[in-house]
Write an enzyme that holds these catalytic residues in place. Structure first.
Site, PDB file in Angstrom:
ATOM      1  N   ASN A  41      -7.463  20.423  34.773  1.00  0.00           N
ATOM      2  CA  ASN A  41      -6.316  21.211  34.321  1.00  0.00           C
ATOM      3  C   ASN A  41      -6.724  22.026  33.099  1.00  0.00           C
ATOM      4  OD1 ASN A  41      -6.401  18.608  33.036  1.00  0.00           O
ATOM      5  ND2 ASN A  41      -4.337  18.905  32.242  1.00  0.00           N
ATOM      6  N   GLU A  43      -4.834  24.154  30.165  1.00  0.00           N
ATOM      7  CA  GLU A  43      -3.551  24.488  29.541  1.00  0.00           C
ATOM      8  C   GLU A  43      -3.655  25.785  28.738  1.00  0.00           C
ATOM      9  OE1 GLU A  43      -1.761  19.969  29.141  1.00  0.00           O
ATOM     10  OE2 GLU A  43      -2.348  21.019  27.307  1.00  0.00           O
ATOM     11  N   ALA A  45      -1.413  27.953  25.334  1.00  0.00           N
ATOM     12  CA  ALA A  45      -0.363  27.863  24.318  1.00  0.00           C
ATOM     13  C   ALA A  45       0.986  28.308  24.876  1.00  0.00           C
ATOM     14  CB  ALA A  45      -0.745  28.689  23.101  1.00  0.00           C
ATOM     15  N   TYR A  47       2.928  27.501  27.524  1.00  0.00           N
ATOM     16  CA  TYR A  47       2.833  26.335  28.410  1.00  0.00           C
ATOM     17  C   TYR A  47       2.896  26.623  29.911  1.00  0.00           C
ATOM     18  CZ  TYR A  47       3.439  23.320  24.270  1.00  0.00           C
ATOM     19  OH  TYR A  47       3.299  22.684  23.068  1.00  0.00           O
ATOM     20  N   CYS A  52      -3.247  23.556  37.245  1.00  0.00           N
ATOM     21  CA  CYS A  52      -3.548  22.174  37.598  1.00  0.00           C
ATOM     22  C   CYS A  52      -5.006  22.014  38.050  1.00  0.00           C
ATOM     23  CB  CYS A  52      -2.638  21.724  38.728  1.00  0.00           C
ATOM     24  SG  CYS A  52      -0.878  21.741  38.321  1.00  0.00           S
ATOM     25  N   GLU A  54      -6.154  20.454  40.689  1.00  0.00           N
ATOM     26  CA  GLU A  54      -6.328  20.705  42.122  1.00  0.00           C
ATOM     27  C   GLU A  54      -6.533  22.194  42.377  1.00  0.00           C
ATOM     28  OE1 GLU A  54      -4.001  19.136  40.457  1.00  0.00           O
ATOM     29  OE2 GLU A  54      -2.687  18.022  41.808  1.00  0.00           O
ATOM     30  N   CYS A  84       1.132  22.155  43.908  1.00  0.00           N
ATOM     31  CA  CYS A  84      -0.203  21.831  44.422  1.00  0.00           C
ATOM     32  C   CYS A  84      -0.126  21.285  45.841  1.00  0.00           C
ATOM     33  CB  CYS A  84      -0.903  20.841  43.504  1.00  0.00           C
ATOM     34  SG  CYS A  84      -1.511  21.631  41.997  1.00  0.00           S
TER      35      CYS A  84
HETATM   36 ZN    ZN Z   1      -0.157  20.876  40.336  1.00  0.00          ZN
END
Ligand code: ZN
Length: 122
Positions: A41, A43, A45, A47, A52, A54, A84
């Site tokens: 994953n 990320e 700032a 959000y 993800c 996957e 996902c």
């Molecule tokens: Zn996901």
């Protein structure tokens, strides 16, 4: 059930970029020709822009030339989110392995994980 692939996903998770949640997720997808592709994953700032594990694993497989039907299975360190599950269905994997809420490895087909899945009308 592929516990070896799941163990590798757990090792890969350490490379996730998750400074906001500290929730590290790893995934490894295995193609039918034996190649494997890792994902974590990532990320941001802002959000909602995070991706993800996957999805990054599947995207890596696509960059390498894989298309739906070329991928046999994926192992993930967490249960896949709803979005996902649609991606997993798209790529027609045979098996999706992750740890359930009790930490036990479980395997499902994408159709098990997303019954009555939406498809683009032909
Ligand atoms: Zn996901």
């Amino acid at each position: 059930m592929n516990e070896e692939l799941l163990a590798r996903a757990e090792a890969v998770a350490a490379r996730a970029y998750a400074p906001y949640s500290n929730y590290f997720v790893g995934a490894v997808v295995r193609a039918r020709d034996g190649r494997t592709f890792e994902g974590v994953n990532v990320e941001n700032a802002a959000y909602p822009l995070g991706v993800c594990a996957e999805k990054t694993a599947l995207a890596a497989a696509v960059v390498a030339g894989c298309r739906p039907g070329d991928l046999a299975e994926i192992a993930i360190t967490a249960s896949p989110c709803g979005g996902c599950r649609q991606w997993l269905y798209e790529f027609r994997l045979d098996q999706v392995t992750f740890r359930d809420g009790n930490g036990e490895p479980v395997s499902y087909t994408p159709a098990d994980l997303l019954p009555e899945t939406w498809d683009l009308p032909a």
